[in-house]
Design a protein around this motif. Sequence first.
Motif, mmCIF file in Angstrom:
data_model
loop_
_atom_site.group_PDB
_atom_site.id
_atom_site.type_symbol
_atom_site.label_atom_id
_atom_site.label_comp_id
_atom_site.label_asym_id
_atom_site.label_seq_id
_atom_site.Cartn_x
_atom_site.Cartn_y
_atom_site.Cartn_z
ATOM 1 N N GLN A 172 3.794 -7.671 18.188
ATOM 2 C CA GLN A 172 2.439 -8.059 17.106
ATOM 3 C C GLN A 172 2.225 -6.707 16.024
ATOM 4 O O GLN A 172 2.085 -7.359 15.051
ATOM 5 N N ILE A 173 2.307 -5.706 16.644
ATOM 6 C CA ILE A 173 1.139 -3.829 16.138
ATOM 7 C C ILE A 173 2.540 -4.390 15.068
ATOM 8 O O ILE A 173 2.658 -3.747 14.051
ATOM 9 N N LEU A 177 2.986 -3.416 11.469
ATOM 10 C CA LEU A 177 2.994 -2.454 10.737
ATOM 11 C C LEU A 177 4.242 -2.391 9.360
ATOM 12 O O LEU A 177 4.220 -2.053 8.504
ATOM 13 N N GLY A 178 4.901 -3.869 9.680
ATOM 14 C CA GLY A 178 6.198 -4.089 8.407
ATOM 15 C C GLY A 178 5.297 -5.049 8.238
ATOM 16 O O GLY A 178 5.759 -4.500 6.343
ATOM 17 N N GLU A 179 4.586 -5.131 8.216
ATOM 18 C CA GLU A 179 3.326 -5.595 6.260
ATOM 19 C C GLU A 179 3.207 -5.175 5.685
ATOM 20 O O GLU A 179 3.002 -4.974 4.948
ATOM 21 N N GLN A 180 2.101 -3.970 6.467
ATOM 22 C CA GLN A 180 1.680 -3.304 5.850
ATOM 23 C C GLN A 180 2.688 -2.477 5.096
ATOM 24 O O GLN A 180 2.169 -1.799 3.695
ATOM 25 N N GLU A 185 4.946 -0.690 -0.528
ATOM 26 C CA GLU A 185 6.263 -0.410 -0.901
ATOM 27 C C GLU A 185 5.291 -1.036 -2.471
ATOM 28 O O GLU A 185 6.522 -0.628 -3.401
ATOM 29 N N GLY A 186 5.606 -2.202 -2.486
ATOM 30 C CA GLY A 186 4.724 -2.784 -3.719
ATOM 31 C C GLY A 186 3.754 -2.141 -4.195
ATOM 32 O O GLY A 186 3.868 -2.134 -5.709
ATOM 33 N N LEU A 187 2.505 -1.609 -4.079
ATOM 34 C CA LEU A 187 1.786 -0.911 -4.427
ATOM 35 C C LEU A 187 2.569 0.721 -5.331
ATOM 36 O O LEU A 187 1.957 1.077 -6.267
ATOM 37 N N ASP A 188 3.529 1.215 -4.737
ATOM 38 C CA ASP A 188 4.000 1.994 -5.139
ATOM 39 C C ASP A 188 4.840 1.453 -6.149
ATOM 40 O O ASP A 188 4.631 2.179 -6.939
ATOM 41 N N GLU A 189 5.709 0.610 -6.358
ATOM 42 C CA GLU A 189 6.429 0.516 -7.145
ATOM 43 C C GLU A 189 5.902 0.022 -8.556
ATOM 44 O O GLU A 189 5.562 0.906 -9.829
ATOM 45 N N ASP A 190 3.993 -0.345 -8.357
ATOM 46 C CA ASP A 190 3.514 -0.966 -9.283
ATOM 47 C C ASP A 190 2.247 0.656 -10.068
ATOM 48 O O ASP A 190 2.441 0.850 -11.450
#
Length: 237
Positions: A172-173, A177-180, A185-190
């Motif tokens: 679960q952890i 961590l994968g979702e985070q 990565e999405g925030l970095d692209e934005d």
Amino acid sequence: MATPNPARLSALGSKTLTLAMERQRLLSISPPSSSSPLRPAGANPGGSVGQITKNLTALREGIINIENSQGPSNQTQALREQYQSVLGILGEDEVSAAGIESLPVPPQRRVEPLIPSAAASSLQQQGTTFKDDPQETNEDMYMQQTQIMRDQDTQLESLSQSIGRQHHLSLQINDELGEQAGLLEGLDEDLDRTGARLARAQRTMNKVSKGAKENWSTLTIGIIILVLLLLIIIFKT
């Protein structure tokens, strides 16, 4: 002879110590005469030295009687310290001149055996020995080993369940961590796209600013001409 009272001997020792200190003070004020080094000048023969010697003799005999009858104790140790304190104040020369004896070495304390001698000899005569429990049968030993194995199986099963829960929690952890990581990565692209837009806007602003600086004189002339035309029209009308 009755055993002396330690409390009375302690009081006698305190009194003797006071007399010795008072005599020492008088000696510091008025040195002793050459005829009698044990007494200050002007002191009579029945003065403090004789009383101190008498008290020390009584104190010494009392300490020895108590230790011989009852053995050394904390009380006799305190009395010995008082006796030695008085001797220290008088000094070796005065103690030797007055014929005051030092205390003998106290007798050793008798150590009582943990087991009385009669009981010990009785145990030796009886030849008492301690034996282990009777030997167990094969069936009892098998039952005990079976129970031990069952307990071990129970503990291993509990440990296995605990390890399984830990493994599930770790999975679960890992998913979290994968979702985070995906969100980061999405925030970095934005942020990259926003930075590119800001860079283009900055370049546009720089061009406009540069053009305004270059055409400032032309713009000023045009504004003046426009003002003159407005004034001509106003005066003609």
